[in-house]
Design an enzyme around this catalytic site. Structure first.
Site, PDB file in Angstrom:
ATOM      1  CE1 TYR A 192      -3.559  -2.753  -0.053  1.00  0.00           C
ATOM      2  CE2 TYR A 192      -4.306  -2.010   2.300  1.00  0.00           C
ATOM      3  CZ  TYR A 192      -3.891  -2.785   0.643  1.00  0.00           C
ATOM      4  OH  TYR A 192      -5.122  -3.421   0.247  1.00  0.00           O
TER       5      TYR A 192
ATOM      6  CB  SER B 241     -13.833  -2.283  -3.040  1.00  0.00           C
ATOM      7  OG  SER B 241     -12.734  -1.619  -2.784  1.00  0.00           O
ATOM      8  N   PRO B 242     -16.341  -2.095   0.125  1.00  0.00           N
ATOM      9  CG  PRO B 242     -16.327  -1.809   2.901  1.00  0.00           C
ATOM     10  CD  PRO B 242     -15.552  -1.309   1.318  1.00  0.00           C
ATOM     11  CG  LEU B 243     -18.340   2.467   0.345  1.00  0.00           C
ATOM     12  CD1 LEU B 243     -18.694   3.767   1.447  1.00  0.00           C
ATOM     13  CD2 LEU B 243     -20.561   1.426   1.126  1.00  0.00           C
TER      14      LEU B 243
ATOM     15  N   GLY C 272     -15.484   1.722  -4.087  1.00  0.00           N
ATOM     16  CA  GLY C 272     -13.990   2.433  -3.354  1.00  0.00           C
ATOM     17  C   GLY C 272     -14.697   4.084  -4.172  1.00  0.00           C
ATOM     18  N   GLY C 273     -15.507   4.335  -3.533  1.00  0.00           N
ATOM     19  CA  GLY C 273     -16.894   5.235  -3.930  1.00  0.00           C
ATOM     20  C   GLY C 273     -16.902   5.306  -5.298  1.00  0.00           C
TER      21      GLY C 273
ATOM     22  CG  PHE D 214     -21.017   8.394  -2.605  1.00  0.00           C
ATOM     23  CD1 PHE D 214     -21.708   7.808  -1.847  1.00  0.00           C
ATOM     24  CD2 PHE D 214     -19.960   7.135  -2.202  1.00  0.00           C
ATOM     25  CE1 PHE D 214     -21.728   7.808  -1.100  1.00  0.00           C
ATOM     26  CE2 PHE D 214     -19.647   6.054  -0.986  1.00  0.00           C
ATOM     27  CZ  PHE D 214     -21.052   6.609  -0.033  1.00  0.00           C
ATOM     28  CB  THR D 215     -18.182   9.466  -7.978  1.00  0.00           C
ATOM     29  OG1 THR D 215     -17.768   8.132  -7.970  1.00  0.00           O
ATOM     30  CG2 THR D 215     -17.924  10.277  -7.083  1.00  0.00           C
TER      31      THR D 215
HETATM   32  P1  NAP Z   1     -14.710   1.452   0.017  1.00  0.00           P
HETATM   33  O1  NAP Z   1     -15.615   2.155   0.877  1.00  0.00           O
HETATM   34  O2  NAP Z   1     -15.404   0.881  -0.835  1.00  0.00           O
HETATM   35  O3  NAP Z   1     -13.712   2.805  -0.575  1.00  0.00           O
HETATM   36  C1  NAP Z   1     -13.508   4.473  -0.202  1.00  0.00           C
HETATM   37  C2  NAP Z   1     -13.248   5.419  -1.163  1.00  0.00           C
HETATM   38  O4  NAP Z   1     -14.873   5.864  -1.303  1.00  0.00           O
HETATM   39  C3  NAP Z   1     -12.407   6.328  -0.566  1.00  0.00           C
HETATM   40  O5  NAP Z   1     -12.144   7.317  -1.687  1.00  0.00           O
HETATM   41  C4  NAP Z   1     -14.157   7.528  -0.305  1.00  0.00           C
HETATM   42  O6  NAP Z   1     -13.198   8.793  -0.482  1.00  0.00           O
HETATM   43  C5  NAP Z   1     -15.018   7.668  -1.299  1.00  0.00           C
HETATM   44  N1  NAP Z   1     -15.992   7.970  -0.488  1.00  0.00           N
HETATM   45  C6  NAP Z   1     -17.041   8.858  -1.528  1.00  0.00           C
HETATM   46  N2  NAP Z   1     -17.767   9.026  -1.397  1.00  0.00           N
HETATM   47  C7  NAP Z   1     -17.720   8.205   0.125  1.00  0.00           C
HETATM   48  C8  NAP Z   1     -18.700   8.281   1.401  1.00  0.00           C
HETATM   49  N3  NAP Z   1     -20.624   9.170   1.525  1.00  0.00           N
HETATM   50  N4  NAP Z   1     -18.580   7.956   2.572  1.00  0.00           N
HETATM   51  C9  NAP Z   1     -17.615   6.766   2.490  1.00  0.00           C
HETATM   52  N5  NAP Z   1     -16.562   7.016   1.877  1.00  0.00           N
HETATM   53  C10 NAP Z   1     -17.425   7.120   0.277  1.00  0.00           C
HETATM   54  O7  NAP Z   1     -13.120   1.232   0.095  1.00  0.00           O
HETATM   55  P2  NAP Z   1     -11.486   1.152  -0.856  1.00  0.00           P
HETATM   56  O8  NAP Z   1     -10.983   2.045  -0.351  1.00  0.00           O
HETATM   57  O9  NAP Z   1     -11.731   0.771  -2.300  1.00  0.00           O
HETATM   58  O10 NAP Z   1     -10.984  -0.158   0.369  1.00  0.00           O
HETATM   59  C11 NAP Z   1     -10.925  -0.529   2.005  1.00  0.00           C
HETATM   60  C12 NAP Z   1     -10.187  -1.141   1.825  1.00  0.00           C
HETATM   61  O11 NAP Z   1      -9.992  -2.803   1.312  1.00  0.00           O
HETATM   62  C13 NAP Z   1      -8.660  -0.732   1.267  1.00  0.00           C
HETATM   63  O12 NAP Z   1      -8.144   0.216   2.673  1.00  0.00           O
HETATM   64  C14 NAP Z   1      -7.558  -2.127   1.262  1.00  0.00           C
HETATM   65  O13 NAP Z   1      -7.498  -1.603   3.066  1.00  0.00           O
HETATM   66  C15 NAP Z   1      -8.764  -2.866   1.084  1.00  0.00           C
HETATM   67  N6  NAP Z   1      -7.693  -3.236  -0.036  1.00  0.00           N
HETATM   68  C16 NAP Z   1      -8.343  -4.820  -0.662  1.00  0.00           C
HETATM   69  C17 NAP Z   1      -8.140  -5.686  -1.201  1.00  0.00           C
HETATM   70  C18 NAP Z   1      -7.926  -6.256  -1.872  1.00  0.00           C
HETATM   71  O14 NAP Z   1      -7.141  -7.030  -3.084  1.00  0.00           O
HETATM   72  N7  NAP Z   1      -7.449  -7.230  -1.117  1.00  0.00           N
HETATM   73  C19 NAP Z   1      -8.060  -4.657  -2.907  1.00  0.00           C
HETATM   74  C20 NAP Z   1      -8.577  -3.145  -2.000  1.00  0.00           C
HETATM   75  C21 NAP Z   1      -8.928  -2.339  -1.191  1.00  0.00           C
HETATM   76  P3  NAP Z   1     -12.987   9.903   1.137  1.00  0.00           P
HETATM   77  O15 NAP Z   1     -11.359   9.137   1.298  1.00  0.00           O
HETATM   78  O16 NAP Z   1     -12.544  11.295   0.615  1.00  0.00           O
HETATM   79  O17 NAP Z   1     -14.037   9.545   1.886  1.00  0.00           O
END
Ligand code: NAP
Length: 306
Positions: free
Chosen positions: A59, A216-218, A220-221, A224-225
């Site tokens: 990361y 990426s439960p949302l 990755g955003g 919303f976008t």
């Molecule tokens: P996510 O919760 O799906 O997406 C987060 C993104 O959504 C952020 O950029 C966030 O922006 C944005 N966002 C926009 N509006 C939002 C709102 N109202 N509320 C919350 N978020 C909003 O998760 P993700 O970051 O893609 O992934 C989560 C975690 O999963 C990572 O940190 C990592 O630990 C793990 N991961 C694992 C793998 C794997 O292969 N195992 C791959 C990818 C990720 P802001 O930051 O501006 O709030």
């Protein structure tokens, strides 16, 4: 509360918080966070009930663990009050790894040991709670990978191991060579990415009774976008359910939709903003009924179930 507060992963009682904080985006902002702000983030997460933090060696181009580790040192709380998850096997082409001529995977025992040792150093910790093999490696020799995983567990460096992005058969192969269970498979699922509901991944988790971590439960955003028809339909469906449940944020409904699944998914939240994390933590007090759940699925797939 509509669901368990913590998820127990193994017979030794290792548990994770119901929602995990993902550290992937820690270095995505314009400024590198200092130790004080990382310590604040850790405290904010704990206040919201999130004691578990998800990492990977790669990361932030191999930089996040070190920045988080500096914050952890500054934080000064008890190590046992939190859980650290990290991953290995993806080899990025990066200035930080000049030997990597091409992006590839490495599930050799030597790499597992070396990667864990680096993660321990970067995170300023004596042990990792859960080590995951980040991606399935087509050259994985299951005997050797299992030996590497056993080695780090027996050395007390890692409490439990799991995988990420593995198919059920890849999971079974590695599990067949280990003397202890794989405790999770971290996979992608969200209201706009429902493949795992139908490709056997969640069936496998339910059959073997392990709780999958959900990345990426949302989406990755994109939820919303995104301005495609799917995202628009899903936002409308989430809003309708939010109105029925007393006006929760749609992010909380999206997380509650995941939590409603009987497999006990553990969403890994990606935002690092306290107010957004608080909005999503409200999901723990929500329980969607079947028809609300299916209305969101229908919005995602664009059609009624057959
Ligand atoms: P996510 O919760 O799906 O997406 C987060 C993104 O959504 C952020 O950029 C966030 O922006 C944005 N966002 C926009 N509006 C939002 C709102 N109202 N509320 C919350 N978020 C909003 O998760 P993700 O970051 O893609 O992934 C989560 C975690 O999963 C990572 O940190 C990592 O630990 C793990 N991961 C694992 C793998 C794997 O292969 N195992 C791959 C990818 C990720 P802001 O930051 O501006 O709030």
């Amino acid at each position: 509360m509509s669901c368990e507060k913590r998820i127990i992963l193994n017979a030794e009682g290792l548990s994770l918080s119901r929602l995990v904080l993902g550290a992937w985006r820690l270095l995505s902002g314009p400024e590198k966070p200092d130790a004080t702000s990382v310590a604040r983030l850790i405290n904010d997460a704990i206040d919201l009930g999130m004691t578990s933090f998800d990492h990977a060696d790669i990361y932030g181009d191999y930089g996040v663990e070190e920045v988080f580790g500096a914050g952890l040192k500054h934080w000064g709380g008890k190590r046992e009050a939190i859980e650290l998850i990290t991953k290995c096997d993806i080899m990025l082409k990066s200035d930080a790894r000049p030997d990597n001529r091409i992006k590839h995977y490495d599930t050799s025992a030597a790499h597992i040991k070396a990667s864990v040792d680096r993660s321990l150093k970067n995170l300023h910790t004596d042990y990792i709670d859960v080590l995951l093999i980040h991606r399935p490696d087509p050259l994985m020799d299951a005997d050797e990978t299992a030996r590497g995983l056993e080695g780090v567990v027996n050395a007390g460096k890692v409490r439990a191991v799991g995988v990420s992005n593995f198919s059920p058969s890849q999971f079974d192969l590695l599990a067949s060579r280990l003397p202890f269970p794989l405790v999770t498979n971290q996979i992608e699922v969200s209201v706009v990415n429902t493949h795992s509901l139908f490709d056997g991944s969640l069936d496998h988790a339910q059959r073997l009774r392990y709780a999958p971590m959900i990345w990426s439960p949302l989406s990755g955003g994109r939820l919303f976008t995104g301005d495609g028809p799917q995202e628009k339909r899903v936002r409308e469906a989430l809003k309708a359910v939010a109105d029925e449940t007393g006006g929760a944020d749609i992010s909380a409904i999206a997380i509650a939709w995941l939590l409603r699944h009987p497999v006990r998914p553990i969403p890994v939240l990606g935002s690092l903003k306290r107010e957004r994390l608080a909005a999503m933590a409200a999901a723990l007090a929500l329980e969607l009924d079947r028809q609300q759940w299916f209305a969101i699925l229908k919005a995602s797939t664009g059609q009624d179930v057959p």
